[in-house]
Design a protein around this motif. Structure first.
Motif, PDB file in Angstrom:
ATOM      1  N   ALA A   1      41.967  41.897  35.571  1.00  0.00           N
ATOM      2  CA  ALA A   1      43.001  42.904  35.839  1.00  0.00           C
ATOM      3  C   ALA A   1      42.661  43.675  37.110  1.00  0.00           C
ATOM      4  O   ALA A   1      43.526  43.925  37.956  1.00  0.00           O
ATOM      5  CB  ALA A   1      43.141  43.856  34.654  1.00  0.00           C
ATOM      6  N   PHE A   2      41.390  44.044  37.255  1.00  0.00           N
ATOM      7  CA  PHE A   2      40.986  44.782  38.449  1.00  0.00           C
ATOM      8  C   PHE A   2      41.091  43.906  39.692  1.00  0.00           C
ATOM      9  O   PHE A   2      41.567  44.342  40.737  1.00  0.00           O
ATOM     10  CB  PHE A   2      39.567  45.314  38.283  1.00  0.00           C
ATOM     11  CG  PHE A   2      39.149  46.211  39.413  1.00  0.00           C
ATOM     12  CD1 PHE A   2      39.654  47.497  39.497  1.00  0.00           C
ATOM     13  CD2 PHE A   2      38.282  45.768  40.384  1.00  0.00           C
ATOM     14  CE1 PHE A   2      39.286  48.332  40.541  1.00  0.00           C
ATOM     15  CE2 PHE A   2      37.906  46.593  41.432  1.00  0.00           C
ATOM     16  CZ  PHE A   2      38.414  47.883  41.514  1.00  0.00           C
TER      17      PHE A   2
ATOM     18  N   PHE B   1      32.826  48.391  34.962  1.00  0.00           N
ATOM     19  CA  PHE B   1      33.488  47.687  33.879  1.00  0.00           C
ATOM     20  C   PHE B   1      32.698  47.846  32.592  1.00  0.00           C
ATOM     21  O   PHE B   1      31.461  47.806  32.614  1.00  0.00           O
ATOM     22  CB  PHE B   1      33.609  46.197  34.205  1.00  0.00           C
ATOM     23  CG  PHE B   1      34.457  45.923  35.410  1.00  0.00           C
ATOM     24  CD1 PHE B   1      35.833  45.906  35.310  1.00  0.00           C
ATOM     25  CD2 PHE B   1      33.888  45.693  36.646  1.00  0.00           C
ATOM     26  CE1 PHE B   1      36.614  45.662  36.412  1.00  0.00           C
ATOM     27  CE2 PHE B   1      34.648  45.447  37.756  1.00  0.00           C
ATOM     28  CZ  PHE B   1      36.027  45.429  37.639  1.00  0.00           C
TER      29      PHE B   1
ATOM     30  N   ARG C   1      34.211  51.729  40.766  1.00  0.00           N
ATOM     31  CA  ARG C   1      34.697  51.058  39.554  1.00  0.00           C
ATOM     32  C   ARG C   1      33.549  50.454  38.772  1.00  0.00           C
ATOM     33  O   ARG C   1      32.698  49.767  39.312  1.00  0.00           O
ATOM     34  CB  ARG C   1      35.684  49.965  39.952  1.00  0.00           C
ATOM     35  CG  ARG C   1      36.215  49.158  38.804  1.00  0.00           C
ATOM     36  CD  ARG C   1      37.073  49.980  37.909  1.00  0.00           C
ATOM     37  NE  ARG C   1      37.629  49.099  36.893  1.00  0.00           N
ATOM     38  CZ  ARG C   1      38.154  49.513  35.779  1.00  0.00           C
ATOM     39  NH1 ARG C   1      38.228  50.788  35.536  1.00  0.00           N
ATOM     40  NH2 ARG C   1      38.624  48.664  34.912  1.00  0.00           N
TER      41      ARG C   1
ATOM     42  N   SER D   1      47.398  39.966  28.784  1.00  0.00           N
ATOM     43  CA  SER D   1      46.461  40.520  29.763  1.00  0.00           C
ATOM     44  C   SER D   1      47.177  40.743  31.092  1.00  0.00           C
ATOM     45  O   SER D   1      48.214  40.159  31.368  1.00  0.00           O
ATOM     46  CB  SER D   1      45.281  39.573  29.961  1.00  0.00           C
ATOM     47  OG  SER D   1      45.675  38.466  30.740  1.00  0.00           O
TER      48      SER D   1
ATOM     49  N   ASP E   1      38.942  40.161  30.762  1.00  0.00           N
ATOM     50  CA  ASP E   1      40.288  40.699  30.985  1.00  0.00           C
ATOM     51  C   ASP E   1      40.253  41.924  31.893  1.00  0.00           C
ATOM     52  O   ASP E   1      41.108  42.098  32.756  1.00  0.00           O
ATOM     53  CB  ASP E   1      40.971  41.049  29.661  1.00  0.00           C
ATOM     54  CG  ASP E   1      41.389  39.812  28.880  1.00  0.00           C
ATOM     55  OD1 ASP E   1      41.544  38.738  29.510  1.00  0.00           O
ATOM     56  OD2 ASP E   1      41.564  39.921  27.653  1.00  0.00           O
ATOM     57  N   GLU E   2      39.243  42.783  31.700  1.00  0.00           N
ATOM     58  CA  GLU E   2      39.098  43.968  32.554  1.00  0.00           C
ATOM     59  C   GLU E   2      38.827  43.561  34.000  1.00  0.00           C
ATOM     60  O   GLU E   2      39.402  44.103  34.933  1.00  0.00           O
ATOM     61  CB  GLU E   2      37.945  44.849  32.058  1.00  0.00           C
ATOM     62  CG  GLU E   2      38.185  45.512  30.741  1.00  0.00           C
ATOM     63  CD  GLU E   2      38.798  46.888  30.913  1.00  0.00           C
ATOM     64  OE1 GLU E   2      38.729  47.451  32.014  1.00  0.00           O
ATOM     65  OE2 GLU E   2      39.360  47.382  29.921  1.00  0.00           O
ATOM     66  N   VAL E   3      37.939  42.596  34.179  1.00  0.00           N
ATOM     67  CA  VAL E   3      37.583  42.146  35.528  1.00  0.00           C
ATOM     68  C   VAL E   3      38.787  41.494  36.203  1.00  0.00           C
ATOM     69  O   VAL E   3      39.102  41.796  37.358  1.00  0.00           O
ATOM     70  CB  VAL E   3      36.380  41.175  35.484  1.00  0.00           C
ATOM     71  CG1 VAL E   3      36.095  40.595  36.870  1.00  0.00           C
ATOM     72  CG2 VAL E   3      35.153  41.886  34.944  1.00  0.00           C
TER      73      VAL E   3
ATOM     74  N   LEU F   1      30.486  41.235  31.112  1.00  0.00           N
ATOM     75  CA  LEU F   1      31.640  42.105  31.224  1.00  0.00           C
ATOM     76  C   LEU F   1      32.840  41.510  30.512  1.00  0.00           C
ATOM     77  O   LEU F   1      32.919  40.301  30.306  1.00  0.00           O
ATOM     78  CB  LEU F   1      31.983  42.317  32.707  1.00  0.00           C
ATOM     79  CG  LEU F   1      30.869  42.907  33.555  1.00  0.00           C
ATOM     80  CD1 LEU F   1      31.279  42.925  35.008  1.00  0.00           C
ATOM     81  CD2 LEU F   1      30.530  44.304  33.084  1.00  0.00           C
ATOM     82  N   ASN F   2      33.788  42.357  30.187  1.00  0.00           N
ATOM     83  CA  ASN F   2      35.017  41.911  29.556  1.00  0.00           C
ATOM     84  C   ASN F   2      35.867  41.193  30.616  1.00  0.00           C
ATOM     85  O   ASN F   2      36.311  41.820  31.579  1.00  0.00           O
ATOM     86  CB  ASN F   2      35.765  43.110  28.995  1.00  0.00           C
ATOM     87  CG  ASN F   2      37.018  42.723  28.265  1.00  0.00           C
ATOM     88  OD1 ASN F   2      37.517  41.613  28.390  1.00  0.00           O
ATOM     89  ND2 ASN F   2      37.540  43.654  27.497  1.00  0.00           N
TER      90      ASN F   2
END
Length: 95
Positions: A52-53, A35, A33, A2, A48-50, A45-46
């Motif tokens: 990363a952002f 997610f 943005r 990640s 990993d996406e959060v 929410l995912n």
């Protein structure tokens, strides 16, 4: 792996760290943005996406703070030089 676990690299100039995968964030990108929701069977929410952002936002904020600190240092040097010049001229005029 990640984005949260990736190591940042040093950008030219040696002052800021960024991930290779993206350019600097712009304010409108933060505001707009969205997610994706997590996979089926999970709620919210995912993560990993959060993460990363958030890492991306933090890196860009660190770059802005570094640039601000550098600007303040340069302004202090310029003010000091100006004061020296002005005091030297004031002393020269009194003689």
């Amino acid at each position: 792996m990640s984005a949260r676990n990736q190591r940042p690299f040093l950008v030219s100039g040696g002052t800021t760290y960024r991930f290779r995968a993206y350019p600097s964030l712009l304010p409108w990108q933060v505001r707009e943005r969205r997610f994706p929701t997590a996979r089926l069977g999970r709620r919210g929410l995912n993560p990993d996406e959060v993460y990363a952002f958030l890492d991306r936002v933090a890196a860009d904020m660190a770059a802005v703070y570094d640039a601000l600190a550098q600007s303040r240092r340069e302004a202090a040097v310029a003010k000091h030089a100006l004061r020296r010049l002005q005091s030297g001229q004031a002393e020269g005029g009194r003689r």
